[in-house]
Scaffold this motif. Structure first.
Motif, PDB file in Angstrom:
ATOM      1  N   ARG A   1     -13.925  -7.049   2.708  1.00 23.70           N
ATOM      2  CA  ARG A   1     -14.830  -7.149   3.697  1.00 23.70           C
ATOM      3  C   ARG A   1     -16.237  -6.668   3.515  1.00 23.70           C
ATOM      4  O   ARG A   1     -17.112  -6.570   4.485  1.00 23.70           O
ATOM      5  CB  ARG A   1     -14.388  -6.502   4.964  1.00 23.70           C
ATOM      6  CG  ARG A   1     -13.016  -7.018   5.491  1.00 23.70           C
ATOM      7  CD  ARG A   1     -12.566  -6.496   6.834  1.00 23.70           C
ATOM      8  NE  ARG A   1     -13.393  -6.570   7.778  1.00 23.70           N
ATOM      9  CZ  ARG A   1     -13.199  -5.881   9.027  1.00 23.70           C
ATOM     10  NH1 ARG A   1     -12.315  -4.987   9.116  1.00 23.70           N
ATOM     11  NH2 ARG A   1     -14.144  -6.138   9.797  1.00 23.70           N
ATOM     12  N   ARG A   2     -16.641  -6.588   2.109  1.00 23.53           N
ATOM     13  CA  ARG A   2     -17.925  -6.357   1.683  1.00 23.53           C
ATOM     14  C   ARG A   2     -19.003  -7.265   2.319  1.00 23.53           C
ATOM     15  O   ARG A   2     -20.098  -6.740   2.409  1.00 23.53           O
ATOM     16  CB  ARG A   2     -18.050  -5.924   0.328  1.00 23.53           C
ATOM     17  CG  ARG A   2     -18.130  -7.272  -0.611  1.00 23.53           C
ATOM     18  CD  ARG A   2     -18.022  -6.987  -2.065  1.00 23.53           C
ATOM     19  NE  ARG A   2     -16.883  -6.288  -2.617  1.00 23.53           N
ATOM     20  CZ  ARG A   2     -16.947  -5.139  -3.495  1.00 23.53           C
ATOM     21  NH1 ARG A   2     -18.021  -4.851  -3.983  1.00 23.53           N
ATOM     22  NH2 ARG A   2     -15.627  -5.069  -4.222  1.00 23.53           N
ATOM     23  N   GLU A   3     -18.788  -8.347   2.313  1.00 19.49           N
ATOM     24  CA  GLU A   3     -19.711  -9.419   2.723  1.00 19.49           C
ATOM     25  C   GLU A   3     -20.049  -9.344   4.213  1.00 19.49           C
ATOM     26  O   GLU A   3     -21.223  -9.853   4.484  1.00 19.49           O
ATOM     27  CB  GLU A   3     -18.963 -10.648   2.421  1.00 19.49           C
ATOM     28  CG  GLU A   3     -18.669 -11.079   0.909  1.00 19.49           C
ATOM     29  CD  GLU A   3     -20.010 -10.995   0.189  1.00 19.49           C
ATOM     30  OE1 GLU A   3     -21.099 -11.349   0.356  1.00 19.49           O
ATOM     31  OE2 GLU A   3     -19.996 -10.166  -1.020  1.00 19.49           O
ATOM     32  N   GLU A   4     -19.399  -8.688   4.790  1.00 20.80           N
ATOM     33  CA  GLU A   4     -19.919  -8.462   6.275  1.00 20.80           C
ATOM     34  C   GLU A   4     -21.222  -7.302   6.479  1.00 20.80           C
ATOM     35  O   GLU A   4     -21.480  -7.256   7.270  1.00 20.80           O
ATOM     36  CB  GLU A   4     -18.599  -8.018   7.261  1.00 20.80           C
ATOM     37  CG  GLU A   4     -17.536  -8.832   7.270  1.00 20.80           C
ATOM     38  CD  GLU A   4     -16.283  -8.367   8.093  1.00 20.80           C
ATOM     39  OE1 GLU A   4     -16.465  -7.353   8.720  1.00 20.80           O
ATOM     40  OE2 GLU A   4     -15.143  -9.095   7.851  1.00 20.80           O
ATOM     41  N   SER A   5     -21.308  -6.964   5.202  1.00 15.56           N
ATOM     42  CA  SER A   5     -22.560  -5.844   5.375  1.00 15.56           C
ATOM     43  C   SER A   5     -23.159  -6.241   3.970  1.00 15.56           C
ATOM     44  O   SER A   5     -23.455  -5.483   3.108  1.00 15.56           O
ATOM     45  CB  SER A   5     -22.144  -4.383   5.077  1.00 15.56           C
ATOM     46  OG  SER A   5     -23.166  -3.483   4.936  1.00 15.56           O
ATOM     47  N   PRO A   6     -23.964  -7.217   4.132  1.00 19.19           N
ATOM     48  CA  PRO A   6     -24.655  -7.991   2.922  1.00 19.19           C
ATOM     49  C   PRO A   6     -26.118  -7.137   2.746  1.00 19.19           C
ATOM     50  O   PRO A   6     -27.351  -7.695   3.234  1.00 19.19           O
ATOM     51  CB  PRO A   6     -25.279  -9.313   3.202  1.00 19.19           C
ATOM     52  CG  PRO A   6     -25.103  -9.418   4.695  1.00 19.19           C
ATOM     53  CD  PRO A   6     -24.078  -8.331   5.320  1.00 19.19           C
ATOM     54  N   GLY A   7     -25.989  -6.009   2.399  1.00 23.96           N
ATOM     55  CA  GLY A   7     -27.247  -5.048   2.207  1.00 23.96           C
ATOM     56  C   GLY A   7     -27.704  -4.121   3.067  1.00 23.96           C
ATOM     57  O   GLY A   7     -28.596  -3.300   3.005  1.00 23.96           O
ATOM     58  N   GLY A   8     -26.983  -4.184   4.391  1.00 28.14           N
ATOM     59  CA  GLY A   8     -27.170  -3.192   5.297  1.00 28.14           C
ATOM     60  C   GLY A   8     -26.858  -1.801   5.115  1.00 28.14           C
ATOM     61  O   GLY A   8     -25.703  -1.689   4.350  1.00 28.14           O
ATOM     62  N   GLU A   9     -27.549  -0.971   5.437  1.00 23.88           N
ATOM     63  CA  GLU A   9     -27.493   0.352   5.253  1.00 23.88           C
ATOM     64  C   GLU A   9     -26.367   1.040   6.351  1.00 23.88           C
ATOM     65  O   GLU A   9     -26.593   0.858   7.259  1.00 23.88           O
ATOM     66  CB  GLU A   9     -28.515   1.268   5.169  1.00 23.88           C
ATOM     67  CG  GLU A   9     -28.489   2.785   4.639  1.00 23.88           C
ATOM     68  CD  GLU A   9     -29.813   3.365   4.376  1.00 23.88           C
ATOM     69  OE1 GLU A   9     -30.189   3.456   3.194  1.00 23.88           O
ATOM     70  OE2 GLU A   9     -30.473   3.576   5.517  1.00 23.88           O
ATOM     71  N   VAL A  10     -25.321   1.749   5.752  1.00 20.33           N
ATOM     72  CA  VAL A  10     -24.524   2.480   6.590  1.00 20.33           C
ATOM     73  C   VAL A  10     -25.129   3.684   6.814  1.00 20.33           C
ATOM     74  O   VAL A  10     -25.149   4.672   5.882  1.00 20.33           O
ATOM     75  CB  VAL A  10     -23.110   2.333   5.951  1.00 20.33           C
ATOM     76  CG1 VAL A  10     -22.002   3.412   6.674  1.00 20.33           C
ATOM     77  CG2 VAL A  10     -22.223   1.146   5.805  1.00 20.33           C
ATOM     78  N   SER A  11     -24.870   3.945   8.164  1.00 25.89           N
ATOM     79  CA  SER A  11     -25.826   5.497   8.606  1.00 25.89           C
ATOM     80  C   SER A  11     -24.719   6.167   9.377  1.00 25.89           C
ATOM     81  O   SER A  11     -24.869   7.365   9.248  1.00 25.89           O
ATOM     82  CB  SER A  11     -26.861   5.142   9.658  1.00 25.89           C
ATOM     83  OG  SER A  11     -26.227   4.474  10.763  1.00 25.89           O
ATOM     84  N   THR A  12     -23.450   5.708   9.541  1.00 19.81           N
ATOM     85  CA  THR A  12     -22.476   6.485  10.197  1.00 19.81           C
ATOM     86  C   THR A  12     -21.272   5.980   9.463  1.00 19.81           C
ATOM     87  O   THR A  12     -20.815   4.938   9.406  1.00 19.81           O
ATOM     88  CB  THR A  12     -22.247   6.433  11.785  1.00 19.81           C
ATOM     89  OG1 THR A  12     -21.998   5.453  12.130  1.00 19.81           O
ATOM     90  CG2 THR A  12     -23.648   7.015  12.153  1.00 19.81           C
ATOM     91  N   ILE A  13     -20.165   6.991   9.177  1.00 18.25           N
ATOM     92  CA  ILE A  13     -18.755   6.818   8.896  1.00 18.25           C
ATOM     93  C   ILE A  13     -17.811   7.765   9.887  1.00 18.25           C
ATOM     94  O   ILE A  13     -18.192   8.803   9.834  1.00 18.25           O
ATOM     95  CB  ILE A  13     -18.476   6.912   7.312  1.00 18.25           C
ATOM     96  CG1 ILE A  13     -19.291   6.140   6.754  1.00 18.25           C
ATOM     97  CG2 ILE A  13     -16.929   6.858   7.146  1.00 18.25           C
ATOM     98  CD1 ILE A  13     -19.119   6.400   5.258  1.00 18.25           C
TER      99      ILE A  13
END
Length: 383
Positions: A49-61
């Protein structure tokens, strides 16, 4: 689904050693073999599912459950290795894991501290042993306190969960729980009124007359005790059930309440992209055995559903509902509808409109919090 500004990743770990009587979240008591198979498939889903975040920065896990601390440190390390390889995780990301007190040994905590985790959420629920036994918790109050002290040696952002209005609980017991929490001084406290959810053992006991719901007057008194004692101790009430020290709001949960998109990985996990909600089916076996695509369903949200969600989530927070955002997203007519529905609550002091640099904001007052569900329902779409 597509997340142009994705900010959060939620990972569901549905494994528990035993199930608590009140819990309605998806969980299973399947053993070590299934936990390992699950971790392998979870890492594969993250990559798929990596394409669901095209360059967006993840700020929380956020790793939730179930009981994530049922996984070994090595299994958690593999999950983080995958996440950091697949997604662009911010260097200052908030990374939370939920733990149970009875899983917190010294070696386990030391192992967690070697991972990217910087925030712990521990399910305490009560510091009263008789109440803990009543709801089928595995740990004792002494174990919870010892676990907290072990965690504190390594972590500087700890949240604890409490539940009030438990069967047999009175104001004296609840006051003692609050006072013990204040003594421990966590950065964050989540406190929830017991909810009798369909299908749980506790609800079956309620229906059989073996337990009784807390009366409304006692419930309100318990909530007042919570807010008054914790605010006096320096905590901020920033959401109906969440309080924190200054600068320690839960960033991940706050993103839910403010409509920020996120990806949910694992069986039973939800994802949201601003237009659609994806729900992975809650079945560990089918999840672990799936090949190219994880079994899921997708719900397309109508404008009315999006509006209802905005009202429901924003009004639970101290930030409130920005009227200009309602107009921008749904039009002037919907904003006028909102104000008309809120008028009676504003007149009687249950809600208020305040102004700040962002504009006019509709908020619930302290008196309004007691009937928050009623107010929110009245402000939703009539259909």
């Amino acid at each position: 689904m597509f997340y142009p500004a994705m900010t959060g990743i939620y990972i569901h770990i549905p494994f528990c050693k035993t199930r608590c009587d009140y819990c309605a979240f998806y969980s299973t008591t399947l053993g070590a073999e299934w936990r390992e198979r699950y971790v392998v498939r979870l890492c594969a889903e993250a990559a798929e599912r990596r394409e669901e975040s095209p360059g967006g920065e993840v700020s929380t896990i956020y790793i939730g459950g179930g009981t994530p601390s049922q996984l070994s440190v090595e299994q958690l390390a593999r999950i983080f290795e995958t996440l950091y390889a697949v997604y662009h995780v911010s260097p200052d990301a908030e990374v939370t894991i939920e733990v149970n007190p009875d899983d917190i040994t010294e070696p386990y905590v030391a192992g967690l501290a070697q991972l990217p985790i910087n925030r712990i959420s521990m399910g305490v629920q009560s510091f009263d042993d008789s109440l803990l036994r009543r709801i089928h918790r595995r740990h004792t109050a002494a174990q919870a306190i010892e676990a907290y002290r072990r965690l504190r040696e390594y972590f500087h952002n700890i949240s604890i969960d409490l539940i009030y209005a438990l069967p047999g609980e009175d104001l004296k017991r609840w006051t003692a729980d609050i006072d013990r929490a204040v003594e421990l001084a966590p950065e964050h406290i989540s406190a929830y009124a017991l909810s009798y959810e369909e299908g749980t053992p506790l609800t079956a006991q309620l229906q059989a007359g073996r337990v009784h719901e807390t009366d409304e007057e006692t419930y309100i008194s318990m909530y007042n005790l919570l807010v008054d004692r914790l605010t006096a101790a320096g905590y901020e009430l920033y959401e109906i059930s969440n309080l924190c020290r200054p600068s320690f709001r839960a960033r991940h949960n706050s993103s839910y309440w403010h409509g920020v998109p996120y990806i949910g990985l694992g069986a039973g996990a939800h994802s949201y992209d601003g237009d659609s909600r994806r729900i992975n089916l809650p079945d560990v076996r089918s999840y672990a055995e799936s090949k190219a695509n994880v079994p899921c369903r997708i719900e397309r949200l109508s404008d009315n559903e999006k509006y209802d969600e905005m009202v429901m989530t924003r009004l639970r927070t101290s930030d409130g509902l920005l009227l200009s955002e309602v107009e921008r997203c749904f039009g002037a007519e919907r904003k006028e509808y909102l104000l008309a529905q809120a008028a009676s609550y504003i007149r009687c002091g249950k809600a208020a409109i305040i102004s700040d640099n962002n504009g006019e904001i509709l908020r619930l007052t302290r008196d309004g919090i007691y009937i928050a569900d009623e107010i929110i329902a009245d402000l939703m779409c009539p259909d």
